[in-house]
Design a protein around this motif. Structure first.
Motif, short mmCIF file in Angstrom:
data_model
loop_
_atom_site.label_atom_id
_atom_site.label_comp_id
_atom_site.label_asym_id
_atom_site.label_seq_id
_atom_site.Cartn_x
_atom_site.Cartn_y
_atom_site.Cartn_z
N LYS A 214 0.82 -1.22 0.00
CA LYS A 214 0.00 0.00 0.00
C LYS A 214 0.85 1.27 0.00
O LYS A 214 0.60 2.21 0.75
N GLY A 215 1.87 1.27 -0.86
CA GLY A 215 2.70 2.46 -1.02
C GLY A 215 3.77 2.63 0.03
O GLY A 215 4.57 3.58 -0.05
N TRP A 216 3.84 1.75 1.02
CA TRP A 216 4.87 1.80 2.05
C TRP A 216 5.92 0.73 1.77
O TRP A 216 5.61 -0.39 1.34
N TYR A 217 7.17 1.06 2.05
CA TYR A 217 8.27 0.11 2.00
C TYR A 217 8.55 -0.37 3.43
O TYR A 217 8.69 0.46 4.34
N TYR A 218 8.63 -1.68 3.59
CA TYR A 218 8.89 -2.26 4.90
C TYR A 218 10.24 -2.98 4.84
O TYR A 218 10.46 -3.84 3.98
N LEU A 219 11.11 -2.60 5.74
CA LEU A 219 12.46 -3.14 5.80
C LEU A 219 12.60 -4.00 7.06
O LEU A 219 12.54 -3.48 8.18
#
Length: 523
Positions: A214-219
């Motif tokens: 949803k448009g977020w990058y999760y690291l």
């Protein structure tokens, strides 16, 4: 005519000279799928470390570390994230140093680890950094290959490959002694690095994985000093990032990430250090709260459940292959070699229906090529091999046992006069090198057919040997031996079953292996 191994033999008490008869039942090996719509962790009770799991359509693929086991980089397949079988191995041969051939020393704890698996636009990609070499990007149209690779111009430790929606490709990399996370930009063919930028710092971070939602990058990052997992998020790959603690080995594991289901739900996967069996993978429900992933369920958040509802229903119980009659012209995918094999010294065709091992030249088991290995299974597993020792020569040491922090070898041989013998040796790998810490005097046995059995209990971290001359009556040999896991010594893997044949001198002998059977023993 080949006769199959007895599947119902009793595991005898580990006392030298004890003799027992068979009993009518053995226990089942570990099944994560409980057959009622639920599963239990771990999904595989064996050493499948550094997991990276992706979804391609309705199929799931799981890449795992193999170190110096050959062929390298094992990939498993599942339809429901619970029932896994081995799909393929990616790397047929290790290159770059003579130690991979067990020349000028060994390469234990080196090789291939922490592979990152991705799929984009009809192609599978794997980023991997062989120890002491530059990072490679393997690629193939089919998960079963053929695989080719590009070699980059630098080292990316624990490379986390990410391909964005527009096809732009990146590698996130960090090493826990530093904790600085660097983002490498790749060209369109993933063959060259076109840019590098430090994007974040987390003390102790490694094992980076990037997921987009949803448009977020999760690291996601493993924090080995704390045996913990963190997740950071940002609107841009270059930050700014904000970090949340996730879970730890106390609550489920410390290295992993999340993967999506076709219906929009998400599932987490994570590695957990688990003693002598090695590092096992757990699967967990994941729900989202305020845009952050939360492991577990709303009723029990922040931990991987021991028992939960299967993510996807409708698929039968499946497990990786184990037992083998050696009746095919190629080895089963469950088998790997300890270091690169000498292919001139083994065969499945010289005597069809048998694995033939010609002795390799080595002074000790630790340095012997062509030891054929398979992962031990927990919580208990028992391997039985039927051997034809007709052509074993004096000086040959051929048999069955374990490879690991402790390597226990149950070996057949011959006296100078040609009489068959059987003896046990226990070796521990230490900082100074492998040391024999126990052995039995080789005892005389009768005949040229012998069954050898290695039983391992990962609840007590003990193993023991028995043997039979008729496949029915079993006798213990030697004392129980320890099982252990370490990363500074040993193989950096859980204990493995091993078939071997070596001699300090050149030998014209050979060992014929009729079959291997794995069960859990009685209980």
């Amino acid at each position: 005519m080949k006769i199959s191994l007895p599947f119902r033999s009793l595991l005898v008490a580990p006392l030298l000279g004890a003799v027992m008869l068979t009993t009518p039942a053995t226990a089942q090996l570990w099944h994560s799928d409980q057959g009622d719509g639920t599963y239990r962790n771990p999904v595989l009770y064996a050493d499948y470390p550094d997991p990276d799991i992706i979804r391609v359509g309705s199929d799931y693929y799981f890449a795992t570390t193999t170190f110096v086991d050959v062929p390298g980089i094992t990939i498993l397949h599942s339809k429901d994230l619970i029932n896994w079988t081995i799909a393929t191995h990616v790397v047929p041969h290790l290159d770059g140093m003579p130690q991979y051939d067990l020349k000028q020393g060994n390469a234990y704890r080196k090789g291939l680890f922490a592979a990152s698996l991705r799929w984009h636009d009809g192609t599978f990609y794997i980023a991997i950094t062989p120890v002491g070499q530059n990072t490679r990007i393997y690629y193939a149209k089919s998960i079963k290959g053929p695989w080719r690779y590009h070699e980059l111009d630098r080292v990316a430790f624990d490379p986390g490959l990410f391909i964005d929606d527009d096809g732009s490709a990146y590698i996130a990399s960090s090493y826990n002694a530093d904790g600085t996370i660097t983002l490498l930009t790749l060209n369109k063919t993933l063959s060259h690095v076109t840019g590098a930028k430090k994007i974040y710092y987390i003390k102790g971070a490694e094992g980076s994985k990037i997921v987009k939602r949803k448009g977020w990058y999760y690291l996601f990052n493993a924090i080995p000093p704390r045996m913990a997992l963190t997740v950071s998020r940002a609107r841009s790959l270059y930050g700014p990032w904000k970090t949340h603690e996730q879970i730890s080995d106390k609550t489920g594991g410390h290295q992993g990430a999340v993967v999506d289901l076709p219906d929009g739900r998400w599932v987490g996967f994570v590695m957990r250090d688990s003693g002598a069996i090695g590092r096992m993978t757990n699967i967990s429900p994941v729900f989202w709260k305020d845009g952050w992933p939360v492991w577990g369920t709303p009723a029990a958040p922040g931990r991987v459940p021991e028992h939960a509802k299967k993510p996807i229903d409708g698929f039968p119980i499946a497990v990786p292959a184990t037992s083998d009659s050696f009746s095919k012209p190629t080895l089963g995918l469950q088998w790997q070699w300890n270091h690169n094999p000498d292919n001139s010294r083994w065969s499945l065709t010289e005597r069809p229906g048998y694995l033939r091992l010609h002795p390799t030249i080595a002074d000790q088991f630790w340095d012997a090529r062509n030891s054929l290995i398979q992962k031990a299974q927990g919580p208990r597993s028992r391997g039985t091999v039927k051997l034809d020792i007709t052509h074993v020569k004096p000086g040959d040491r051929c048999g069955f046992g374990t490879l690991g922090q402790y390597s226990a070898q149950l070996a057949v041989g011959r006296t100078p006069a040609g009489a068959p013998t059987l003896g046990m040796t226990l070796t521990e790998d230490t900082i100074e090198g492998p040391k024999d810490i126990a052995h039995t005097t080789p005892k005389a046995i009768q005949g040229n057919t012998v069954w050898l059995r290695t039983a391992l209990d990962f609840k007590t971290d003990k193993g023991h040997f028995t043997y039979s001359l008729d496949g029915t009556h079993w006798q213990a040999i030697g004392n129980p031996f320890p099982l252990a896991f370490a990363w500074r010594t040993g193989t950096f893997q859980g204990e493995q079953f091993a078939l071997f044949c070596y001699n300090p001198k050149d030998s014209s002998g050979y060992l014929d292996v009729d079959s291997f059977t794995l069960d859990a023993g009685p209980g």
